[in-house]
Design a protein around this motif. Structure first.
Motif, mmCIF file in Angstrom:
data_model
loop_
_atom_site.group_PDB
_atom_site.id
_atom_site.type_symbol
_atom_site.label_atom_id
_atom_site.label_comp_id
_atom_site.label_asym_id
_atom_site.label_seq_id
_atom_site.Cartn_x
_atom_site.Cartn_y
_atom_site.Cartn_z
ATOM 1 N N GLY A 1 62.479 41.209 44.257
ATOM 2 C CA GLY A 1 61.066 40.949 44.507
ATOM 3 C C GLY A 1 60.182 41.423 43.373
ATOM 4 O O GLY A 1 59.163 40.793 43.044
ATOM 5 N N LYS A 2 60.556 42.538 42.741
ATOM 6 C CA LYS A 2 59.779 43.056 41.624
ATOM 7 C C LYS A 2 59.937 42.173 40.380
ATOM 8 O O LYS A 2 58.983 41.988 39.617
ATOM 9 C CB LYS A 2 60.191 44.495 41.310
ATOM 10 C CG LYS A 2 59.815 45.498 42.403
ATOM 11 C CD LYS A 2 58.302 45.509 42.646
ATOM 12 C CE LYS A 2 57.885 46.601 43.610
ATOM 13 N NZ LYS A 2 56.426 46.629 43.860
ATOM 14 N N HIS A 3 61.142 41.632 40.169
ATOM 15 C CA HIS A 3 61.321 40.682 39.079
ATOM 16 C C HIS A 3 60.498 39.417 39.339
ATOM 17 O O HIS A 3 59.909 38.849 38.406
ATOM 18 C CB HIS A 3 62.804 40.338 38.928
ATOM 19 C CG HIS A 3 63.588 41.352 38.163
ATOM 20 N ND1 HIS A 3 63.907 41.205 36.838
ATOM 21 C CD2 HIS A 3 64.104 42.549 38.540
ATOM 22 C CE1 HIS A 3 64.588 42.260 36.419
ATOM 23 N NE2 HIS A 3 64.729 43.093 37.441
ATOM 24 N N ALA A 4 60.461 38.978 40.595
ATOM 25 C CA ALA A 4 59.645 37.812 40.946
ATOM 26 C C ALA A 4 58.167 38.100 40.724
ATOM 27 O O ALA A 4 57.407 37.223 40.279
ATOM 28 C CB ALA A 4 59.898 37.422 42.407
ATOM 29 N N LEU A 5 57.763 39.323 41.019
ATOM 30 C CA LEU A 5 56.360 39.718 40.825
ATOM 31 C C LEU A 5 56.001 39.667 39.342
ATOM 32 O O LEU A 5 54.902 39.212 38.978
ATOM 33 C CB LEU A 5 56.145 41.121 41.377
ATOM 34 C CG LEU A 5 54.733 41.507 41.814
ATOM 35 C CD1 LEU A 5 54.244 40.599 42.928
ATOM 36 C CD2 LEU A 5 54.710 42.952 42.266
ATOM 37 N N ARG A 6 56.915 40.111 38.493
ATOM 38 C CA ARG A 6 56.667 40.005 37.052
ATOM 39 C C ARG A 6 56.516 38.537 36.656
ATOM 40 O O ARG A 6 55.620 38.177 35.878
ATOM 41 C CB ARG A 6 57.801 40.648 36.249
ATOM 42 C CG ARG A 6 57.624 40.445 34.751
ATOM 43 C CD ARG A 6 58.753 41.005 33.914
ATOM 44 N NE ARG A 6 58.517 40.684 32.501
ATOM 45 C CZ ARG A 6 59.292 41.080 31.507
ATOM 46 N NH1 ARG A 6 60.363 41.824 31.758
ATOM 47 N NH2 ARG A 6 59.016 40.751 30.258
ATOM 48 N N GLY A 7 57.373 37.682 37.190
ATOM 49 C CA GLY A 7 57.282 36.261 36.878
ATOM 50 C C GLY A 7 55.960 35.662 37.314
ATOM 51 O O GLY A 7 55.358 34.840 36.603
ATOM 52 N N LEU A 8 55.484 36.066 38.483
ATOM 53 C CA LEU A 8 54.190 35.583 38.967
ATOM 54 C C LEU A 8 53.069 36.045 38.053
ATOM 55 O O LEU A 8 52.180 35.264 37.678
ATOM 56 C CB LEU A 8 53.946 36.080 40.393
ATOM 57 C CG LEU A 8 52.593 35.707 41.018
ATOM 58 C CD1 LEU A 8 52.459 34.197 41.155
ATOM 59 C CD2 LEU A 8 52.426 36.388 42.380
ATOM 60 N N ALA A 9 53.095 37.316 37.674
ATOM 61 C CA ALA A 9 52.051 37.850 36.803
ATOM 62 C C ALA A 9 52.056 37.165 35.442
ATOM 63 O O ALA A 9 50.994 36.868 34.881
ATOM 64 C CB ALA A 9 52.233 39.359 36.638
ATOM 65 N N GLU A 10 53.253 36.913 34.894
ATOM 66 C CA GLU A 10 53.349 36.224 33.605
ATOM 67 C C GLU A 10 52.715 34.828 33.701
ATOM 68 O O GLU A 10 51.994 34.388 32.797
ATOM 69 C CB GLU A 10 54.822 36.094 33.181
ATOM 70 C CG GLU A 10 55.533 37.407 32.915
ATOM 71 C CD GLU A 10 55.287 37.944 31.516
ATOM 72 O OE1 GLU A 10 54.642 37.248 30.715
ATOM 73 O OE2 GLU A 10 55.733 39.076 31.242
ATOM 74 N N THR A 11 52.990 34.146 34.801
ATOM 75 C CA THR A 11 52.436 32.806 35.003
ATOM 76 C C THR A 11 50.921 32.852 35.149
ATOM 77 O O THR A 11 50.193 32.062 34.531
ATOM 78 C CB THR A 11 53.058 32.154 36.250
ATOM 79 O OG1 THR A 11 54.486 32.156 36.132
ATOM 80 C CG2 THR A 11 52.559 30.728 36.421
ATOM 81 N N LEU A 12 50.450 33.772 35.979
ATOM 82 C CA LEU A 12 49.014 33.847 36.244
ATOM 83 C C LEU A 12 48.234 34.322 35.022
ATOM 84 O O LEU A 12 47.086 33.903 34.831
ATOM 85 C CB LEU A 12 48.745 34.764 37.433
ATOM 86 C CG LEU A 12 49.302 34.282 38.778
ATOM 87 C CD1 LEU A 12 48.870 35.213 39.900
ATOM 88 C CD2 LEU A 12 48.868 32.860 39.087
#
Length: 341
Positions: free
Chosen positions: A194-205
Protein backbone atom coordinates in the motif's frame (compact mmCIF):
# COMPACT_ATOMS: atom_id res chain seq x y z
CA UNK A 1 46.43 25.04 -27.55
CA UNK A 2 44.31 21.90 -27.67
CA UNK A 3 45.25 21.13 -24.04
CA UNK A 4 44.12 24.60 -22.98
CA UNK A 5 40.85 24.16 -24.85
CA UNK A 6 40.29 20.79 -23.15
CA UNK A 7 41.03 22.28 -19.73
CA UNK A 8 38.62 25.14 -20.45
CA UNK A 9 35.90 22.68 -21.35
CA UNK A 10 36.45 20.66 -18.15
CA UNK A 11 36.47 23.84 -16.04
CA UNK A 12 33.27 25.03 -17.70
CA UNK A 13 31.56 21.70 -17.02
CA UNK A 14 32.64 21.75 -13.36
CA UNK A 15 31.45 25.33 -12.89
CA UNK A 16 28.17 24.50 -14.62
CA UNK A 17 27.65 21.50 -12.34
CA UNK A 18 28.39 23.57 -9.24
CA UNK A 19 26.08 26.35 -10.42
CA UNK A 20 23.29 23.86 -11.02
CA UNK A 21 23.88 22.27 -7.61
CA UNK A 22 23.69 25.64 -5.87
CA UNK A 23 20.57 26.48 -7.87
CA UNK A 24 18.87 23.30 -6.69
CA UNK A 25 19.71 24.20 -3.08
CA UNK A 26 17.70 27.37 -3.13
CA UNK A 27 14.11 27.49 -1.89
CA UNK A 28 12.02 28.04 -4.99
CA UNK A 29 8.89 28.71 -3.00
CA UNK A 30 8.42 29.27 0.71
CA UNK A 31 5.13 28.08 2.17
CA UNK A 32 3.90 29.77 5.32
CA UNK A 33 1.07 27.99 7.19
CA UNK A 34 0.07 31.14 9.09
CA UNK A 35 -3.66 31.84 8.59
CA UNK A 36 -3.90 28.82 6.26
CA UNK A 37 -6.70 26.28 6.68
CA UNK A 38 -4.93 22.97 7.28
CA UNK A 39 -6.73 19.63 7.43
CA UNK A 40 -4.97 16.73 9.20
CA UNK A 41 -6.13 13.12 9.06
CA UNK A 42 -5.04 10.74 11.79
CA UNK A 43 -4.84 13.82 13.99
CA UNK A 44 -5.83 12.25 17.29
CA UNK A 45 -2.40 10.74 18.05
CA UNK A 46 1.10 10.10 16.78
CA UNK A 47 2.38 11.96 13.75
CA UNK A 48 -1.00 13.48 12.89
CA UNK A 49 -1.34 15.08 16.33
CA UNK A 50 2.27 16.33 16.17
CA UNK A 51 1.68 17.87 12.73
CA UNK A 52 -1.50 19.57 13.95
CA UNK A 53 0.38 20.96 16.96
CA UNK A 54 3.24 22.28 14.81
CA UNK A 55 0.80 23.95 12.41
CA UNK A 56 -1.18 25.61 15.20
CA UNK A 57 2.04 26.94 16.74
CA UNK A 58 2.73 28.54 13.35
CA UNK A 59 -0.66 30.27 13.37
CA UNK A 60 -2.64 27.95 11.09
CA UNK A 61 -6.33 27.10 11.34
CA UNK A 62 -6.39 23.33 11.92
CA UNK A 63 -9.04 20.64 11.67
CA UNK A 64 -8.13 17.11 12.76
CA UNK A 65 -10.02 14.00 11.69
CA UNK A 66 -9.84 10.48 13.10
CA UNK A 67 -12.14 7.62 14.02
CA UNK A 68 -11.97 7.44 17.82
CA UNK A 69 -14.09 10.21 19.35
CA UNK A 70 -12.58 9.97 22.83
CA UNK A 71 -9.02 10.32 21.53
CA UNK A 72 -10.17 13.16 19.30
CA UNK A 73 -11.63 15.05 22.25
CA UNK A 74 -8.41 14.61 24.24
CA UNK A 75 -6.32 15.69 21.28
CA UNK A 76 -8.45 18.79 20.68
CA UNK A 77 -8.03 19.82 24.31
CA UNK A 78 -4.23 19.49 23.96
CA UNK A 79 -4.19 21.48 20.72
CA UNK A 80 -6.08 24.37 22.30
CA UNK A 81 -3.08 24.87 24.54
CA UNK A 82 -0.95 25.79 21.51
CA UNK A 83 -3.32 28.40 20.13
CA UNK A 84 -1.45 31.55 19.05
CA UNK A 85 -4.43 33.88 18.80
CA UNK A 86 -8.18 33.81 19.56
CA UNK A 87 -9.11 33.92 15.87
CA UNK A 88 -7.59 30.54 15.04
CA UNK A 89 -10.22 27.94 14.11
CA UNK A 90 -9.36 24.60 15.71
CA UNK A 91 -11.84 21.75 15.19
CA UNK A 92 -12.11 17.96 15.21
CA UNK A 93 -14.39 15.51 13.40
CA UNK A 94 -14.90 11.77 13.70
CA UNK A 95 -15.04 9.85 10.39
CA UNK A 96 -13.80 6.51 9.10
CA UNK A 97 -11.47 7.51 6.27
CA UNK A 98 -11.17 4.03 4.77
CA UNK A 99 -14.59 4.74 3.23
CA UNK A 100 -14.80 6.99 0.15
CA UNK A 101 -18.11 8.63 1.04
CA UNK A 102 -17.03 9.27 4.63
CA UNK A 103 -13.77 10.82 3.42
CA UNK A 104 -15.75 13.23 1.25
CA UNK A 105 -18.20 13.99 4.08
CA UNK A 106 -15.32 14.73 6.46
CA UNK A 107 -13.93 17.38 4.10
CA UNK A 108 -17.38 18.88 3.62
CA UNK A 109 -17.97 19.08 7.38
CA UNK A 110 -14.60 20.75 7.96
CA UNK A 111 -15.17 23.26 5.14
CA UNK A 112 -18.39 24.52 6.73
CA UNK A 113 -16.32 26.07 9.52
CA UNK A 114 -14.65 28.17 6.80
CA UNK A 115 -17.67 29.33 4.85
CA UNK A 116 -17.60 26.33 2.53
CA UNK A 117 -13.96 26.87 1.54
CA UNK A 118 -11.93 23.70 1.21
CA UNK A 119 -8.54 23.44 3.02
CA UNK A 120 -5.47 25.24 1.75
CA UNK A 121 -3.45 22.15 2.64
CA UNK A 122 -4.37 18.55 3.42
CA UNK A 123 -1.99 16.50 5.57
CA UNK A 124 -2.78 12.79 5.33
CA UNK A 125 -1.28 11.09 8.38
CA UNK A 126 -3.89 8.37 8.93
CA UNK A 127 -2.77 4.77 8.61
CA UNK A 128 -1.90 1.60 10.48
CA UNK A 129 0.28 -1.49 10.16
CA UNK A 130 -0.44 -5.06 11.21
CA UNK A 131 2.75 -7.00 10.46
CA UNK A 132 2.69 -10.74 9.92
CA UNK A 133 3.79 -13.58 7.63
CA UNK A 134 2.28 -13.61 4.15
CA UNK A 135 1.37 -17.31 4.37
CA UNK A 136 -0.88 -16.53 7.34
CA UNK A 137 -2.79 -13.75 5.60
CA UNK A 138 -6.13 -14.11 3.87
CA UNK A 139 -8.19 -12.01 1.47
CA UNK A 140 -9.77 -10.04 4.31
CA UNK A 141 -6.50 -9.13 6.03
CA UNK A 142 -4.89 -8.15 2.73
CA UNK A 143 -7.83 -5.89 1.87
CA UNK A 144 -7.65 -4.36 5.35
CA UNK A 145 -3.95 -3.73 4.80
CA UNK A 146 -4.66 -1.76 1.61
CA UNK A 147 -7.49 0.11 3.35
CA UNK A 148 -5.19 1.20 6.19
CA UNK A 149 -2.20 2.13 4.04
CA UNK A 150 -3.49 3.26 0.64
CA UNK A 151 -7.22 3.95 0.54
CA UNK A 152 -7.21 5.80 3.89
CA UNK A 153 -5.21 8.52 2.12
CA UNK A 154 -6.21 8.05 -1.53
CA UNK A 155 -9.94 8.62 -0.87
CA UNK A 156 -9.20 11.93 0.88
CA UNK A 157 -6.89 13.02 -1.94
CA UNK A 158 -9.56 12.19 -4.53
CA UNK A 159 -12.37 14.08 -2.78
CA UNK A 160 -10.12 17.09 -2.13
CA UNK A 161 -8.72 17.28 -5.66
CA UNK A 162 -12.12 17.08 -7.31
CA UNK A 163 -13.45 19.96 -5.23
CA UNK A 164 -10.54 22.38 -5.57
CA UNK A 165 -10.49 21.83 -9.33
CA UNK A 166 -14.22 22.58 -9.50
CA UNK A 167 -13.69 25.65 -7.30
CA UNK A 168 -10.63 26.67 -9.36
CA UNK A 169 -8.60 27.26 -6.20
CA UNK A 170 -4.97 26.25 -5.50
CA UNK A 171 -4.24 23.46 -3.04
CA UNK A 172 -1.66 21.29 -1.37
CA UNK A 173 -1.64 17.52 -0.83
CA UNK A 174 0.75 16.01 1.71
CA UNK A 175 0.94 12.22 1.86
CA UNK A 176 2.59 10.20 4.63
CA UNK A 177 4.38 7.17 3.26
CA UNK A 178 7.11 5.14 4.97
CA UNK A 179 10.68 4.02 4.49
CA UNK A 180 8.92 0.81 3.43
CA UNK A 181 7.64 2.72 0.41
CA UNK A 182 11.24 2.62 -0.89
CA UNK A 183 11.95 -1.04 -0.05
CA UNK A 184 10.47 -3.84 2.04
CA UNK A 185 11.29 -6.87 4.15
CA UNK A 186 9.79 -9.88 5.84
CA UNK A 187 6.66 -9.17 7.89
CA UNK A 188 5.23 -6.27 5.87
CA UNK A 189 3.25 -8.02 3.13
CA UNK A 190 0.02 -6.18 4.05
CA UNK A 191 1.70 -2.82 4.70
CA UNK A 192 4.47 -2.14 2.22
CA UNK A 193 2.43 -2.77 -0.97
CA UNK A 194 0.00 0.00 0.00
CA UNK A 195 2.87 2.38 0.72
CA UNK A 196 4.46 1.63 -2.65
CA UNK A 197 1.07 2.31 -4.25
CA UNK A 198 0.88 5.58 -2.32
CA UNK A 199 4.23 6.62 -3.75
CA UNK A 200 2.94 5.81 -7.22
CA UNK A 201 -0.16 7.91 -6.64
CA UNK A 202 1.89 10.85 -5.39
CA UNK A 203 4.27 10.61 -8.36
CA UNK A 204 1.29 10.70 -10.72
CA UNK A 205 -0.47 13.55 -8.95
CA UNK A 206 2.69 15.66 -8.74
CA UNK A 207 2.67 15.63 -12.54
CA UNK A 208 -1.07 15.91 -13.14
CA UNK A 209 -1.95 18.53 -10.54
CA UNK A 210 0.45 21.03 -12.05
CA UNK A 211 -2.57 21.70 -14.26
CA UNK A 212 -4.51 23.04 -11.27
CA UNK A 213 -1.86 24.80 -9.17
CA UNK A 214 -1.96 22.06 -6.53
CA UNK A 215 1.41 21.00 -5.12
CA UNK A 216 2.09 17.47 -3.89
CA UNK A 217 4.49 16.25 -1.18
CA UNK A 218 5.12 12.84 0.34
CA UNK A 219 7.21 11.97 3.41
CA UNK A 220 9.07 8.69 4.01
CA UNK A 221 9.71 8.28 7.77
CA UNK A 222 11.06 5.19 9.48
CA UNK A 223 9.55 3.87 12.71
CA UNK A 224 7.58 6.51 14.61
CA UNK A 225 7.41 6.53 18.41
CA UNK A 226 3.62 6.49 18.64
CA UNK A 227 0.74 4.43 20.08
CA UNK A 228 0.35 2.78 16.68
CA UNK A 229 3.97 1.63 16.76
CA UNK A 230 3.45 0.06 20.18
CA UNK A 231 0.44 -1.89 18.89
CA UNK A 232 2.33 -2.86 15.75
CA UNK A 233 5.14 -4.37 17.80
CA UNK A 234 2.69 -6.55 19.75
CA UNK A 235 2.01 -8.65 16.64
CA UNK A 236 5.24 -8.12 14.70
CA UNK A 237 7.09 -11.37 13.83
CA UNK A 238 10.13 -12.10 15.94
CA UNK A 239 12.47 -12.04 12.95
CA UNK A 240 11.19 -8.59 11.91
CA UNK A 241 11.77 -7.29 15.42
CA UNK A 242 15.30 -8.71 15.28
CA UNK A 243 16.08 -6.99 11.97
CA UNK A 244 14.73 -3.69 13.33
CA UNK A 245 16.41 -4.05 16.74
CA UNK A 246 19.02 -1.39 15.99
CA UNK A 247 16.48 1.08 14.56
CA UNK A 248 15.43 3.80 16.96
CA UNK A 249 11.87 5.09 16.62
CA UNK A 250 11.71 8.83 15.96
CA UNK A 251 9.58 11.20 18.02
CA UNK A 252 6.56 12.38 16.00
CA UNK A 253 7.26 16.00 17.00
CA UNK A 254 10.67 15.84 15.28
CA UNK A 255 9.13 14.32 12.16
CA UNK A 256 6.40 16.98 12.07
CA UNK A 257 9.04 19.71 12.03
CA UNK A 258 10.98 17.96 9.25
CA UNK A 259 7.76 17.55 7.26
CA UNK A 260 6.90 21.25 7.45
CA UNK A 261 10.49 22.25 6.67
CA UNK A 262 10.41 19.99 3.62
CA UNK A 263 7.24 21.65 2.39
CA UNK A 264 8.75 25.07 3.02
CA UNK A 265 11.67 24.02 0.81
CA UNK A 266 9.16 22.79 -1.79
CA UNK A 267 10.53 19.24 -1.67
CA UNK A 268 8.41 16.55 -3.29
CA UNK A 269 9.93 13.51 -1.58
CA UNK A 270 10.58 14.50 2.02
CA UNK A 271 13.19 12.26 3.63
CA UNK A 272 13.46 13.25 7.30
CA UNK A 273 16.85 11.69 8.11
CA UNK A 274 20.06 10.37 6.56
CA UNK A 275 18.83 6.78 6.16
CA UNK A 276 15.67 7.79 4.32
CA UNK A 277 17.78 10.10 2.12
CA UNK A 278 20.03 7.17 1.19
CA UNK A 279 17.01 5.12 0.14
CA UNK A 280 15.48 8.13 -1.63
CA UNK A 281 18.55 8.75 -3.73
CA UNK A 282 19.03 5.02 -4.43
CA UNK A 283 15.49 4.68 -5.83
CA UNK A 284 14.95 8.19 -7.17
CA UNK A 285 14.11 7.34 -10.78
CA UNK A 286 12.48 10.38 -12.41
CA UNK A 287 11.62 11.96 -9.04
CA UNK A 288 12.88 15.57 -8.75
CA UNK A 289 16.22 15.95 -7.00
CA UNK A 290 16.80 18.08 -3.92
CA UNK A 291 20.47 18.92 -4.45
CA UNK A 292 22.63 17.42 -7.15
CA UNK A 293 25.78 17.07 -5.03
CA UNK A 294 24.14 15.79 -1.85
CA UNK A 295 21.87 13.43 -3.77
CA UNK A 296 24.91 12.03 -5.56
CA UNK A 297 26.67 11.56 -2.23
CA UNK A 298 23.69 9.72 -0.71
CA UNK A 299 23.34 7.59 -3.85
CA UNK A 300 27.01 6.58 -3.61
CA UNK A 301 26.56 5.52 0.03
CA UNK A 302 23.50 3.51 -0.98
CA UNK A 303 25.29 1.87 -3.91
CA UNK A 304 27.96 0.63 -1.51
CA UNK A 305 26.02 0.11 1.70
CA UNK A 306 22.56 -1.15 0.76
CA UNK A 307 23.70 -4.44 -0.84
CA UNK A 308 25.66 -5.17 2.35
CA UNK A 309 22.62 -4.34 4.46
CA UNK A 310 20.40 -6.57 2.32
CA UNK A 311 22.87 -9.45 2.56
CA UNK A 312 22.84 -9.14 6.36
CA UNK A 313 19.02 -9.11 6.41
CA UNK A 314 18.81 -12.19 4.18
CA UNK A 315 21.33 -13.98 6.39
CA UNK A 316 19.25 -13.31 9.50
CA UNK A 317 16.12 -14.59 7.75
CA UNK A 318 17.84 -17.80 6.62
CA UNK A 319 19.13 -18.41 10.14
CA UNK A 320 15.53 -18.07 11.34
CA UNK A 321 14.24 -20.81 9.00
CA UNK A 322 14.19 -23.67 11.53
CA UNK A 323 12.55 -21.54 14.23
CA UNK A 324 10.01 -20.30 11.70
CA UNK A 325 9.15 -23.87 10.68
CA UNK A 326 8.59 -24.74 14.35
CA UNK A 327 6.34 -21.70 14.70
CA UNK A 328 4.19 -22.68 11.70
CA UNK A 329 3.91 -26.21 13.07
CA UNK A 330 2.87 -24.92 16.51
CA UNK A 331 0.10 -22.72 15.10
CA UNK A 332 -1.25 -25.62 13.01
CA UNK A 333 -0.43 -24.13 9.62
CA UNK A 334 0.59 -27.44 8.04
CA UNK A 335 -2.65 -29.17 9.06
CA UNK A 336 -4.58 -27.16 6.50
CA UNK A 337 -4.46 -27.75 2.78
CA UNK A 338 -3.44 -24.35 1.31
CA UNK A 339 -5.56 -25.02 -1.76
CA UNK A 340 -8.65 -25.26 0.43
CA UNK A 341 -8.12 -21.84 2.17
Amino acid sequence: MQLLDFQSIILTLILSALTFALWTMRSTRIWNPRCQFCYVTGGSSGLGLAVAKALIKRGAHVTIVARNEERLANALAKLEGFRQNPDQIIRSYSFSLTDADASKSALEAASKDHGGKYPDAVFMCAGAATPGFFVEEDAQSMQKGMDNTYWVQAYTALAYTKQIVRDKTPGKLVFTCSLLGYMSMIGYSTYSPGKHALRGLAETLRSELILYDCSVHIMFPGNIDSPGYVEENRVKPKITLEIESTDKATAPEALAIELIHGIERDEFHIAPDKLSNIFRCSTIGATPHHNLLWDGFYALIGWIGLPLWRRDVDSKILNHREEHNEYLTAVGFFKTDPLMD
